[in-house]
Enzyme design. Structure first.
Site, short mmCIF file in Angstrom:
data_model
loop_
_atom_site.label_atom_id
_atom_site.label_comp_id
_atom_site.label_asym_id
_atom_site.label_seq_id
_atom_site.Cartn_x
_atom_site.Cartn_y
_atom_site.Cartn_z
N HIS A 18 0.84 -1.21 0.00
CA HIS A 18 0.00 0.00 0.00
C HIS A 18 0.88 1.26 0.00
O HIS A 18 0.60 2.21 -0.73
CB HIS A 18 -0.87 0.05 1.26
CG HIS A 18 -1.91 -1.02 1.37
ND1 HIS A 18 -2.04 -1.82 2.48
CD2 HIS A 18 -2.89 -1.41 0.51
CE1 HIS A 18 -3.07 -2.65 2.32
NE2 HIS A 18 -3.60 -2.44 1.12
N ARG A 91 -2.12 -5.92 -8.38
CA ARG A 91 -1.02 -6.87 -8.21
C ARG A 91 -1.03 -7.84 -9.39
O ARG A 91 -0.96 -7.42 -10.52
CB ARG A 91 -1.16 -7.59 -6.87
CG ARG A 91 -0.77 -6.73 -5.70
CD ARG A 91 -1.29 -7.26 -4.40
NE ARG A 91 -2.74 -7.24 -4.38
CZ ARG A 91 -3.49 -7.53 -3.33
NH1 ARG A 91 -2.91 -7.89 -2.21
NH2 ARG A 91 -4.80 -7.46 -3.39
N SER A 129 -2.89 -7.93 2.81
CA SER A 129 -3.17 -7.77 4.24
C SER A 129 -3.63 -9.08 4.86
O SER A 129 -3.25 -9.41 5.99
CB SER A 129 -4.24 -6.70 4.45
OG SER A 129 -3.78 -5.45 4.02
#
Ligand code: ADP
Length: 161
Positions: A18, A91, A129
């Protein structure tokens, strides 16, 4: 014309991936608002205040970056803050389908708002995450994936301080 961007996400917790996207955005746009979603499909590990606070701590060096929490429709939040661009990170291929659908839906809801995708540096491409939380929960070392302060909070959360 000043171009400003909103970067929405759950950030539960913020990762180096991030931050890589935020750093790139801060160079591209005159202002970047990182918008932390209060309501998410999953129950977050950190509440929104904690997620906002962690993001504030790890982005202090960017003076054109602001962190907010939001609980309304993203396009309404974007309007409220007068931004031109919705920013998302991409990604691997796996992000594409969902992100494409989201961008299309947001365009239908607010045709003037453009979605822009940025890709992270190669070493951050595999960071998510959810994986970070799983590794931390199982007492693994996440120090190369998240900032130190995030690592400390994860250790505290999982009670291994
Ligand atoms: P969301 O639940 O909205 O996907 P996340 O916090 O998981 O929230 O991600 C926010 C945005 O950041 C998404 O666009 C996601 O694709 C992107 N992102 C997440 N991890 C990375 C990473 N390692 N590199 C680049 N972009 C990422």
């Amino acid at each position: 014309m000043e171009i400003t961007a909103i970067y929405p996400g759950t950030f539960d917790p913020v990762t180096n991936g991030h931050i890589d996207i935020i750093a790139r955005a801060a160079r591209l746009y005159s202002k970047v608002i990182v918008a932390v979603a209060v309501s998410s499909n999953k129950v977050p590990l950190f509440d929104v205040e904690q997620r906002v606070k962690l993001l504030e701590e790890v982005t202090v060096k960017f003076d054109n970056v602001t962190i907010i929490g939001f609980d309304n429709l993203l396009v309404d939040c974007a309007k409220q803050y007068n931004v031109n661009v919705i920013l998302r990170g991409l990604r691997a291929i796996s992000d594409f389908e969902y992100e494409f659908q989201l961008a299309g839906m947001n365009r239908r809801l607010s045709p003037d708002l453009e979605t822009v995708f940025l890709t992270p540096a190669e070493q951050y491409e595999f960071i998510s995450s959810s994986m970070i939380k799983e590794i931390a929960r199982l007492d693994g070392d996440v120090s190369s994936f998240v900032p130190k302060v995030v690592q400390e909070h994860l250790i505290e959360k999982f009670n291994r301080g």
